[in-house]
Design an enzyme around this catalytic site. Structure first.
Site, PDB file in Angstrom:
ATOM      1  N   TYR A  58       0.824  -1.216   0.000  1.00 21.25           N
ATOM      2  CA  TYR A  58       0.000   0.000   0.000  1.00 21.25           C
ATOM      3  C   TYR A  58       0.860   1.268   0.000  1.00 21.25           C
ATOM      4  O   TYR A  58       0.447   2.287  -0.560  1.00 21.25           O
ATOM      5  CB  TYR A  58      -1.010  -0.027   1.163  1.00 21.25           C
ATOM      6  CG  TYR A  58      -2.073  -1.062   0.885  1.00 21.25           C
ATOM      7  CD1 TYR A  58      -3.083  -0.810  -0.044  1.00 21.25           C
ATOM      8  CD2 TYR A  58      -2.027  -2.313   1.474  1.00 21.25           C
ATOM      9  CE1 TYR A  58      -4.028  -1.783  -0.359  1.00 21.25           C
ATOM     10  CE2 TYR A  58      -2.967  -3.295   1.175  1.00 21.25           C
ATOM     11  CZ  TYR A  58      -3.955  -3.019   0.260  1.00 21.25           C
ATOM     12  OH  TYR A  58      -4.882  -3.984  -0.072  1.00 21.25           O
ATOM     13  N   ASN A  94     -12.797   2.509  -6.271  1.00 26.55           N
ATOM     14  CA  ASN A  94     -11.389   2.910  -6.383  1.00 26.55           C
ATOM     15  C   ASN A  94     -10.905   3.545  -5.085  1.00 26.55           C
ATOM     16  O   ASN A  94     -11.626   4.304  -4.443  1.00 26.55           O
ATOM     17  CB  ASN A  94     -11.201   3.890  -7.543  1.00 26.55           C
ATOM     18  CG  ASN A  94     -11.551   3.246  -8.874  1.00 26.55           C
ATOM     19  OD1 ASN A  94     -11.655   2.027  -8.953  1.00 26.55           O
ATOM     20  ND2 ASN A  94     -11.745   4.047  -9.905  1.00 26.55           N
ATOM     21  N   HIS A 111     -14.673   1.031  -0.903  1.00 29.94           N
ATOM     22  CA  HIS A 111     -13.553   0.153  -0.557  1.00 29.94           C
ATOM     23  C   HIS A 111     -12.422   0.898   0.152  1.00 29.94           C
ATOM     24  O   HIS A 111     -11.294   0.422   0.190  1.00 29.94           O
ATOM     25  CB  HIS A 111     -13.012  -0.551  -1.820  1.00 29.94           C
ATOM     26  CG  HIS A 111     -13.938  -1.591  -2.372  1.00 29.94           C
ATOM     27  ND1 HIS A 111     -13.773  -2.192  -3.601  1.00 29.94           N
ATOM     28  CD2 HIS A 111     -15.069  -2.149  -1.833  1.00 29.94           C
ATOM     29  CE1 HIS A 111     -14.756  -3.077  -3.800  1.00 29.94           C
ATOM     30  NE2 HIS A 111     -15.553  -3.056  -2.755  1.00 29.94           N
TER      31      HIS A 111
HETATM   32  N1  APR Z   1     -11.854   2.244 -19.972  1.00 24.16           N
HETATM   33  C1  APR Z   1     -12.914   1.504 -19.576  1.00 24.16           C
HETATM   34  N2  APR Z   1     -12.808   0.310 -18.967  1.00 24.16           N
HETATM   35  C2  APR Z   1     -11.576  -0.157 -18.733  1.00 24.16           C
HETATM   36  C3  APR Z   1     -10.408   0.553 -19.104  1.00 24.16           C
HETATM   37  C4  APR Z   1     -10.590   1.820 -19.760  1.00 24.16           C
HETATM   38  N3  APR Z   1      -9.559   2.568 -20.138  1.00 24.16           N
HETATM   39  N4  APR Z   1      -9.319  -0.165 -18.744  1.00 24.16           N
HETATM   40  C5  APR Z   1      -9.781  -1.281 -18.159  1.00 24.16           C
HETATM   41  N5  APR Z   1     -11.136  -1.298 -18.153  1.00 24.16           N
HETATM   42  C6  APR Z   1     -12.036  -2.294 -17.584  1.00 24.16           C
HETATM   43  C7  APR Z   1     -11.572  -3.721 -17.757  1.00 24.16           C
HETATM   44  O1  APR Z   1     -12.085  -4.270 -18.960  1.00 24.16           O
HETATM   45  C8  APR Z   1     -12.176  -4.414 -16.532  1.00 24.16           C
HETATM   46  O2  APR Z   1     -13.477  -4.895 -16.786  1.00 24.16           O
HETATM   47  O3  APR Z   1     -12.044  -2.063 -16.200  1.00 24.16           O
HETATM   48  C9  APR Z   1     -12.279  -3.279 -15.500  1.00 24.16           C
HETATM   49  C10 APR Z   1     -11.279  -3.364 -14.368  1.00 24.16           C
HETATM   50  O4  APR Z   1     -11.547  -4.505 -13.613  1.00 24.16           O
HETATM   51  P1  APR Z   1     -10.746  -4.877 -12.288  1.00 24.16           P
HETATM   52  O5  APR Z   1      -9.295  -4.753 -12.531  1.00 24.16           O
HETATM   53  O6  APR Z   1     -11.263  -6.181 -11.822  1.00 24.16           O
HETATM   54  O7  APR Z   1     -11.140  -3.703 -11.261  1.00 24.16           O
HETATM   55  P2  APR Z   1     -12.466  -3.509 -10.411  1.00 24.16           P
HETATM   56  O8  APR Z   1     -13.650  -4.078 -11.102  1.00 24.16           O
HETATM   57  O9  APR Z   1     -12.518  -2.092  -9.997  1.00 24.16           O
HETATM   58  O10 APR Z   1     -12.131  -4.411  -9.134  1.00 24.16           O
HETATM   59  C11 APR Z   1     -13.074  -4.458  -8.094  1.00 24.16           C
HETATM   60  O11 APR Z   1     -11.626  -5.796  -6.785  1.00 24.16           O
HETATM   61  O12 APR Z   1      -9.576  -6.407  -5.948  1.00 24.16           O
HETATM   62  C12 APR Z   1     -10.718  -5.690  -5.707  1.00 24.16           C
HETATM   63  O13 APR Z   1     -10.967  -4.040  -4.113  1.00 24.16           O
HETATM   64  C13 APR Z   1     -10.511  -4.230  -5.425  1.00 24.16           C
HETATM   65  O14 APR Z   1     -12.040  -2.408  -5.841  1.00 24.16           O
HETATM   66  C14 APR Z   1     -11.404  -3.529  -6.409  1.00 24.16           C
HETATM   67  C15 APR Z   1     -12.401  -4.618  -6.778  1.00 24.16           C
END
Ligand code: APR
Length: 238
Positions: A58, A94, A111
């Protein structure tokens, strides 16, 4: 929704919103969970057994916030917040501070936040911009070794759930931006909103996700392109 009241809007954002600012997403190639095991850095058990490793993870992410800036999608959401005539709520998964740096106010960090720590002894929640160590003392109660990142880890209860559930009961337009839809409860918000009668649910992502079937519209593309375009559309129709 008809008559004098303006439609209410709820936004759920995920890592894809900040990806083009240079903040790593979690899943997929180059994602944070490709380089780290979740159980090593993002669980209460990890913090109990290997606090140094958790702090290092972190600390690195907190420090990297100084190298990134809000992008056009964050800016567009702030414009929407300011100009939308009805109730507005942005729920983000986020932990970066890019939405507030863009000017967001009606924002819930479900989160937690990288730039905050909390004391497990006296419960103080504090802004924290430097590194956190196992020896760091709480500025409120002065005890050492009791501070932890103010991050909701796997197995912990997300923040603001009551407030979020209330918003989902009355939402008219639900927007979901850049989340893979695999982490609950957030992944279930679209289905819940639809069950409560929300008729317009728009998913914005580079691609389809495991929750896409719960949406009535899809906008595929980079957040910095699709979000400003949709905000323009929503505001010109409001
Ligand atoms: N524009 C739009 N979408 C995008 C872009 C972009 N430039 N870049 C990536 N993505 C999409 C990807 O296709 C994917 O579906 O964003 C998503 C990111 O997914 P994750 O990495 O799984 O992130 P998130 O859904 O926020 O994760 C949820 O998981 O580990 C935990 O606590 C953490 O808050 C987080 C939670």
């Amino acid at each position: 929704m008809a008559g004098l009241t303006h439609p209410s809007l709820v936004i759920l954002s995920g890592a894809g919103l900040s990806a083009e600012s240079g903040v790593a997403t979690f899943r997929g190639a180059d994602g944070l969970w490709e380089g780290h095991r979740i159980e090593d850095v993002a669980t209460p058990e990890a913090f109990k057994t290997q606090p140094e490793l958790v702090h290092r993870f972190y600390n690195m992410r907190r420090a990297s916030l100084k190298t990134v800036e809000p992008n056009a999608a964050h800016d567009a959401l702030v414009r929407l917040e300011r100009e939308w005539p009805g109730p507005f709520l942005h729920i983000t998964q986020n932990v970066d501070d890019l939405n507030e740096r863009a000017g967001a106010r009606k924002l819930l960090h479900m989160h937690g936040q990288l730039r905050q720590v909390r004391c497990t002894w006296c419960r103080a929640v504090l802004t924290w911009d430097g590194d956190l160590e196992t020896s760091s003392a709480c500025p409120e109660c002065a005890r050492a070794g009791k501070l932890r990142p103010d991050i909701v880890w796997f197995g912990e209860m997300p923040y603001y759930i009551d407030e979020i559930m209330r918003a989902l009961e009355t939402v008219d337009i639900f927007l979901c931006i850049g989340t893979s839809g695999v982490v609950y409860p957030a992944a279930g918000f679209a289905r819940l909103a639809a069950e409560h009668g929300c008729a317009r649910l728009i998913e914005m992502n580079l691609e389809r996700t495991g929750i896409s079937d719960h949406f009535t519209e899809q906008r595929h593309g980079a957040a910095t392109v699709v979000v400003p375009a949709l905000v323009g559309e929503l505001l010109s129709a409001s």
